[in-house]
Write a protein that holds these residues in place. Structure first.
Motif, PDB file in Angstrom:
ATOM      1  N   GLY A 211      -0.096 -15.953   2.393  1.00  0.00           N
ATOM      2  CA  GLY A 211      -0.307 -15.765   0.962  1.00  0.00           C
ATOM      3  C   GLY A 211       0.670 -14.715   0.449  1.00  0.00           C
ATOM      4  N   GLN A 212       0.118 -13.612  -0.021  1.00  0.00           N
ATOM      5  CA  GLN A 212       0.964 -12.565  -0.609  1.00  0.00           C
ATOM      6  C   GLN A 212       1.799 -11.844   0.448  1.00  0.00           C
ATOM      7  N   ARG A 213       2.969 -11.347   0.039  1.00  0.00           N
ATOM      8  CA  ARG A 213       3.820 -10.550   0.929  1.00  0.00           C
ATOM      9  C   ARG A 213       3.895  -9.142   0.345  1.00  0.00           C
ATOM     10  N   TYR A 214       3.725  -8.121   1.176  1.00  0.00           N
ATOM     11  CA  TYR A 214       3.780  -6.729   0.709  1.00  0.00           C
ATOM     12  C   TYR A 214       4.965  -6.045   1.372  1.00  0.00           C
ATOM     13  N   GLU A 215       5.673  -5.207   0.625  1.00  0.00           N
ATOM     14  CA  GLU A 215       6.756  -4.440   1.242  1.00  0.00           C
ATOM     15  C   GLU A 215       6.356  -2.980   1.323  1.00  0.00           C
ATOM     16  N   GLY A 216       6.447  -2.409   2.528  1.00  0.00           N
ATOM     17  CA  GLY A 216       6.053  -1.019   2.732  1.00  0.00           C
ATOM     18  C   GLY A 216       7.125  -0.039   2.300  1.00  0.00           C
ATOM     19  N   MET A 217       6.782   1.263   2.318  1.00  0.00           N
ATOM     20  CA  MET A 217       7.678   2.318   1.835  1.00  0.00           C
ATOM     21  C   MET A 217       9.028   2.330   2.527  1.00  0.00           C
TER      22      MET A 217
END
Ligand SMILES: Cc1cc2nc3c(=O)[nH]c(=O)nc-3n(C[C@H](O)[C@H](O)[C@H](O)COP(=O)(O)OP(=O)(O)OC[C@H]3O[C@@H](n4cnc5c(N)ncnc54)[C@H](O)[C@@H]3O)c2cc1C
Length: 396
Positions: A211-217
């Motif tokens: 589903g969603q993709r998150y990009e970390g710091m």
């Protein structure tokens, strides 16, 4: 790189045993990975998947990757304390590719060591050789620290197979993995709760999607996984029939080792940051003096030195106890809590000692400042490590 600190530090007492191995790994990093890392973009984002795969396979060939796995599985049979020293060396190298040379959250999982013969052959051995990667889908939108408060279910159907439904979140490596270990609450045909259960299946399984993709710091990618009535055969349960309802027990001892490995990586990062801070404080001048002569600057570096030594001693002692057959959740929690909190503080102080120079994009401390921040969250937050220790002290 010059080593401003003495090699006979207090923690070196516990490091002598596997020093040769750690030095061989460091030499590999310098010789082969540092030149490759020089080609990466300056902002220190996630290295390309093909490069990570190359580093993993090359390290496996040299016997470093998944080194603690027995030789019959393709590993090198190293003691756990040696693995911990390699993770320390990876963090200390300052090379952004070094962590990928050692098995982490995309490598062989202790859960799979409890797998059936067929699962070991099909999943674990390619992982140990660095030829495949996996991901672990445990966290849910409403089950993070309270990891086993799961709403993802695995309903057993009439032929003994399972139907999985739910959503998983913040899953590392899901976009590149060959297969996934999903933890779901197993329910039998009558609706009876059988407990948290681990399943293993290919990422190409029908009705399983990202589903969603998150990009970390610091560029890491995390993913949401959607399980929309995913049908799995009976033998997808990790460990076979004995694995139904067993994910909680199996997870607890594997988490302890994962926490010690994170602690070691944190100590290496902290030592590297401290070395950068000391070197800069010896060179940089302000008000006609080297800044290392000022007590406020010394305070940053001396406090860091004391905390790094303490965190290293704790981690190395815990790892040695694991090799002696003593593995307690509270020991690992103490080491992970101390080392991750120390690393965040030490990197922050080293950046402060560098002033604007350390804050500028492309400086190693600017990247480490963003990279190290995840360490007090992954493998259980600092607060959860405190909960574990408090329980062991008979509190709560
Ligand atoms: C880089 C990264 C990689 C990750 N990779 C994976 C992965 O591969 N697979 C996967 O399944 N998950 C993964 N996660 C998710 C990770 O396991 C969770 O983020 C972590 O368990 C914390 O859960 P949460 O974020 O939902 O925070 P919450 O549980 O909502 O906690 C929020 C805050 O409340 C505190 N808190 C919660 N309960 C208590 C308590 N009882 N006492 C005191 N304080 C408490 C926490 O310490 C925290 O400060 C990853 C996360 C990160 C950042």
């Amino acid at each position: 790189m010059s080593r401003p600190m003495s090699t006979t530090t207090l923690s070196s007492v516990l490091e002598t045993e596997h020093r040769d191995l750690a030095e061989a790994f460091t030499a590999f990093v310098r010789r082969e990975l540092v030149p490759l890392a020089a080609e990466l973009p300056e902002d220190g984002g996630l290295p390309p998947a093909e490069l990570r795969a190359y580093v993993r396979r090359r390290s496996a060939k040299l016997g470093f990757y998944a080194g603690d796995h027995p030789e019959e599985l393709g590993g090198s049979g190293m003691p756990f304390s040696a693995v911990v020293m390699l993770h320390h060396a990876a963090g200390r190298s300052g090379c952004p590719l070094a962590p990928y040379a050692l098995a982490g959250s995309d490598g062989p999982s202790p859960l799979l060591r409890r797998g059936t013969e067929q699962q070991i052959e099909r999943y674990l051995k390619p992982l140990v050789r660095g030829e495949a990667t996996r991901c672990l889908a445990l966290t849910e939108p409403n089950a993070g620290s309270d990891a086993f408060h799961l709403t993802t279910t695995a309903r057993q159907d009439a032929d003994g197979g399972w139907v999985l439904s739910g959503r998983k979140t913040f899953v590392s490596n899901a976009g590149h993995a060959d297969f996934v270990i999903v933890v779901a609450r197993a329910v039998d045909g009558d609706g009876k709760d059988l407990g948290p259960t681990a399943f293993v299946t290919g990422m190409d399984t029908a009705r399983l999607r990202i589903g969603q993709r998150y990009e970390g710091m610091s560029g890491e990618e995390l993913y949401e996984l959607v399980l929309d009535e995913v049908r799995l055969p009976a033998d997808a349960v990790v460990g076979g029939a004995a694995g139904v309802g067993a994910a909680l027990g199996n997870g607890i001892d594997s988490l302890s080792r994962g926490r010690l490995v994170v602690a070691a990586m944190c100590n290496g990062i902290a030592e590297h940051a401290l070395e950068l801070g000391i070197a800069y404080a010896r060179e940089r001048k302000a008000f006609g003096e080297r800044i290392g002569a000022y007590q406020h600057v010394q305070e940053h570096l001396v406090s860091s030195r004391a905390e790094v030594e303490a965190a290293k001693l704790l981690t190395l002692a815990c790892a040695r106890l694991v090799d002696d057959g003593v593995e307690t959740p509270e020991n690992a929690a103490l080491a992970k809590l101390t080392s991750s909190e120390t690393a965040v503080r030490v990197v922050d102080r080293a950046l402060q000692v560098h002033g604007a120079t350390g804050w500028v994009r492309g400086h190693p401390l600017e990247f480490l400042y963003r990279y190290v921040r995840m360490m007090t969250i992954i493998e259980g937050t600092s607060e959860i490590q405190k909960v574990i220790v408090a329980r062991a002290m008979g509190l709560g």
